[in-house]
Design an enzyme around this catalytic site. Structure first.
Site, short mmCIF file in Angstrom:
data_model
loop_
_atom_site.label_atom_id
_atom_site.label_comp_id
_atom_site.label_asym_id
_atom_site.label_seq_id
_atom_site.Cartn_x
_atom_site.Cartn_y
_atom_site.Cartn_z
N ASN A 17 0.60 -1.12 -0.14
CA ASN A 17 -0.15 0.31 0.23
C ASN A 17 0.97 1.28 0.20
OD1 ASN A 17 1.45 0.85 1.96
ND2 ASN A 17 -1.07 -0.58 3.63
N CYS A 18 -0.33 2.36 -0.42
CA CYS A 18 0.98 3.66 0.10
C CYS A 18 -0.09 4.42 1.13
CB CYS A 18 1.00 4.39 -1.35
SG CYS A 18 1.31 4.06 -2.67
N VAL A 19 0.62 4.15 2.45
CA VAL A 19 -0.20 5.69 3.30
C VAL A 19 0.92 6.36 3.66
CG1 VAL A 19 -1.73 4.28 4.07
CG2 VAL A 19 -0.07 4.24 5.05
#
Lengths: 74, 348, 430
Positions: free
Chosen positions: C243-245
């Site tokens: 993911n991209c957080v």
């Protein structure tokens, strides 16, 4: 943001995450579709999607036309 | 080794006069004045009070921007390690000036220690920037205020030029959150808290849930067919190339863009810079976040009088509520000036 | 379920002519590994391996993920089940070897906005839990025609395959330290220690879109209904990050493999409580999904007869709603909660720290405020691309200075505030 605007004029908040909208204190809230596309749905055809968008805005406009005494989710 | 300190005083404590001298502008002298003379004496060998900035309270508050710029230039020239302001007791305009000085200093990475009565508006408005020692409400308490401020300065010096906790530093809590490195990681602290909760032992939460205030609802719009409606989004849809360089998270600004004559937001011309959601679906059709196409149609159909030519956009993710409030205030001002009836705001 | 984790303590990592583990030294044949990785996807245009050691004047950015090399020695399945070849069995039993003290870091051109920084020395190193690791860094670039989603998927695969390749070197090595983790079935636990309370872990996974997903046995977490997980499954790589957080908030694959809540909960298991297991749930993009997942999670917790849980969040903003919803429902069901979160309270800490709120939350742990800015001095060596500084989450116009130093928000530093409680950054009132 929405609260500062509400101080001077009616504003309707079209928001996916209604609980956040309620917590931060928007008064007129219309639930939207999804976070990446609050006023759209890529799974339906473009014509149906446009109608969906217009319907949601219409709901928002109706909210602006409604007198309320407290926070309301339309 | 002593540190460089610059002191800020208003016209009264700078011994220039009372209300009749409140219109005087900024002046800088290379020596301590008034309470500064005593501070320098009490902190002899520990601080070098290199100069005093003075300004009339009325002039400062009526020319805030110019005053802050002047203070900024003086602080850049004099390079203090610490700024001391006041004590301002319960003098409101003086407190506001002290707060402004603290904000300018903070932006330059310089700590400010002040003295104020807890109800001084300068403390309430500028609390994140200001380490204010509690004082009485008038200059009659000067004899107690100065030793208290001296103690706080000494603490700052002994503590590697940091302020520590309010109770350690002897200043009033600033109602802000301050980072620090704990002994244990978060998971260990959580398991300890869980054990205390399970075993009925006392524990202190590290954090309280935020409390948000409310505003009363505005009355309904009577006739939308004559209304001008403005569109606002926190979904980050802006002209391609991000002309205003709005941050993808923790936005420090919002943009105002013309949508005059546009039937819709075309993919390629408009895009999202919001860093908190997958941008692909929005970038294929930005109207999914900022519904210009539907609003334009409703305008043509006469359902609404007009869609406002200016559209407002920022990025909501990671953006502190204090910033968002600021954007809201400014946007509200724009809308009011433009005679807008009501607004539609979309959030992702 | 019983898992023996054998740690091989690594205190030196170097490139050499053969790939071996000897004593505390891991040696890697750079050419051999590079050419293997290049075969993984024909859209890879360049791939470079570097080593970054603690204390060196090295900056790695933009970083996608961090992983730990592990290998299954005994027991079914493979590390990264559902993804790795021959990996369709349940993991979490038998024996696993770990090269402890080193990590695999994937870097390369920016995919989204949410890649981060690792500094190996200086003030940035205090904020990053990976600055004290021996890092094998892969800088990989892909064809320009790749979509961001494809780009991320390629980097993810490269990272995982590297971790597996390096991990396999530990298979026949005698570990320096072996720890046994065991949880029995709920029925057995209750019979053995009927007087002890039952404790669980609500493991919230970021699942906001294709580039924002976490995978459970290779299944995209946004498509799951909340489900049960044996704590030891996480140690064998059942959860992987894709993911991209915001970088500081990201639960990297390494953190899933070494989930600190699971490790801490094991410490008092069988003495002060029974650690029954974890419930994995997601943080989706529609309100309907959020409500369903939260209700389902609470049902599973009740079904297990849990008395108390720790809840961890990944990300901020709308996931705060998932956190608040889980807290309310669990407390309503009579289950005591301790929540771990981080804060986004403004650069001076002056603002409200969460986007949503409930007065039911009584026990909160904070992993710090992600908004304050830090000055990071220039480093002698940059692995990756410095020019992404202004565009990553936590950066802003002017973040990167001419001399290579930067001023950025803490949220740009990998793992600094991650709300699984991995690091020791915290915040207090001041």
């Amino acid at each position: 943001m929405v609260k500062e605007i509400e101080k001077v004029m009616p504003v309707v908040h079209l928001a996916t995450v209604v609980p956040i909208s309620k917590t931060v204190g928007a008064n007129r809230i219309v639930p939207a579709i999804a976070i990446p596309h609050p006023l759209g749905d890529p799974t339906v055809n473009l014509k149906a999607e446009k109608q969906l968008r217009k319907d949601l805005i219409e709901k928002g406009l109706a909210a602006l036309e409604t007198s309320i005494d407290e926070q309301t989710v339309f | 080794m002593s540190i460089r300190v610059v002191h800020y005083l208003n016209q009264f404590f700078a011994q220039k006069g009372g209300e009749e001298a409140a219109h005087l502008g900024i002046e800088y002298v290379e020596n301590p004045i008034g309470p500064g003379v005593q501070l320098a004496k009490m902190l002899e060998g520990k601080i070098d009070l290199v100069g005093t900035i003075t300004c009339g309270d009325s002039w400062f508050n009526e020319n805030q921007e110019v005053a802050c710029e002047g203070i900024r230039e003086l602080l850049i020239q004099t390079k203090p390690d610490l700024v001391i302001t006041g004590p301002a007791f319960n003098a409101g305009r003086y407190g506001m000036a002290c707060g402004n000085v603290a904000q300018v200093a903070e932006n330059l990475g310089i700590t400010t220690i002040s003295g104020m009565y807890p109800e001084n508006p300068g403390h309430a408005v500028f609390n994140p920037y200001l380490y204010a020692v509690e004082t009485g409400n008038s200059a009659a308490s000067m004899r107690k205020a100065l030793p208290d401020m001296v103690k706080t300065v000494e603490h700052f010096l002994e503590n590697d030029q940091t302020m520590g906790l309010p109770e350690e530093g002897g200043y009033m809590p600033r109602r802000v959150r301050v980072n620090f490195f704990a002994e244990e990681n978060g998971a260990k602290r959580a398991v300890d808290m869980l054990l205390n909760r399970l075993e009925g032992k006392p524990f202190t939460p590290e954090f309280d849930m935020p409390v948000y205030d409310r505003v009363p609802p505005q009355p309904a719009v009577e006739d939308l067919s004559k209304a001008t409606i403005a569109l606002i989004t926190s979904g980050g849809v802006i002209p391609a190339g991000n002309p205003d360089r709005i941050e993808s998270s923790s936005a420090s600004k919002f943009g105002i863009y013309s949508i005059e004559g546009l039937d819709r937001l075309e993919a390629g011309d408009w895009e999202t810079v919001h860093g908190g959601y997958d941008p692909v679906v929005c970038n294929k059709d930005p109207n999914r976040v900022a519904p210009v196409d539907a609003l334009r149609e409703l305008e043509k159909e006469g359902r609404i009088g007009k869609l406002h030519d200016e559209y407002f956009a920022t990025v909501g993710t990671g953006t502190p509520v204090s910033n968002a409030e600021g954007f809201g205030k400014e946007i509200a001002m724009h809308l009011q000036k433009a005679g807008i009836t009501a607004a539609i705001m979309t959030s992702t | 379920m019983k898992l023996e984790v054998g740690d091989i303590h690594v205190d030196a990592l170097e490139f050499g002519s053969v790939s071996t583990v000897e004593g505390h030294t891991v040696s890697i044949n750079r050419e051999e590994l590079t050419s293997y990785l290049k075969t993984l996807d024909n859209r890879l245009t360049s791939l470079e391996l570097n080593i970054a050691r603690p204390g060196e004047s090295v900056r790695i950015m933009p970083v996608k993920d961090v992983l730990e090399p592990r290998v299954k020695v005994e027991g079914k399945g493979a590390i990264f089940p559902g993804i790795a070849a021959n990996g369709n069995e349940m993991v979490g039993c038998g024996r696993t070897h770990v090269l402890k003290g080193m990590a695999i870091v994937t870097a390369g051109k920016i995919v989204g906005f949410q890649e981060g920084v690792i500094d190996m020395s200086g003030p940035g190193a205090d904020y990053c839990p990976f600055s004290d690791k021996l890092n094998l860094v892969i800088t990989a670039e892909v064809e320009e025609s790749c979509t961001p989603h494809e780009h991320e998927a390629i980097l993810r695969k490269v990272g995982q395959e590297t971790a597996l390749w390096v991990g396999r070197m530990a298979k026949d090595v005698e570990p320096h330290e072996v720890t046994t983790y065991e949880t029995k079935s709920l029925a057995e636990q209750v019979i053995e220690n009927p007087e002890l309370p039952r404790v669980g872990y609500i493991y919230m996974l970021q699942s906001q879109g294709l580039m924002h997903d976490t995978y459970l046995y290779g299944v995209d977490a946004k498509q799951i209904l909340p489900t049960l997980l044996e704590p030891t499954e996480a140690m064998d790589g059942a959860l992987t990050s894709g993911n991209c957080v915001a970088a500081s908030d990201k639960v990297t694959t390494y953190m899933h493999q070494n989930n600190p809540v699971i490790h801490e909960l094991f410490k008092h298991h069988g003495t002060r409580y029974n650690f029954v297991g974890a419930i994995v749930t997601n943080e989706n993009v529609t309100l309907k999904d959020k409500e369903r997942s939260s209700a389902f999670t609470t049902k599973l917790a009740s079904q297990l007869g849990l008395d108390a849980v720790i809840v961890t969040e990944e990300g901020y903003g709308n996931p705060d709603t998932d956190l608040v919803m889980n807290c309310k429902r669990l407390e309503d069901a009579g289950i005591k909660t301790v929540l771990i979160t981080d804060e986004f309270a403004g650069r001076l800490g002056e603002s409200q720290a969460l986007a949503d709120s409930t007065d039911r939350a009584k026990a909160m742990v904070t992993c710090g405020n992600g908004n304050p800015v830090v000055d990071l001095p220039a480093m002698d060596v940059v692995i990756g691309h410095l020019d992404t500084t202004d565009h990553i989450v936590g950066g802003y116009e002017g973040s990167l200075h001419e001399d290579g130093s930067m001023t950025i928000e803490i949220q740009a530093i990998i793992g600094a505030t991650s709300a699984v409680g991995f690091h020791n950054l915290a915040a207090r009132a001041g």
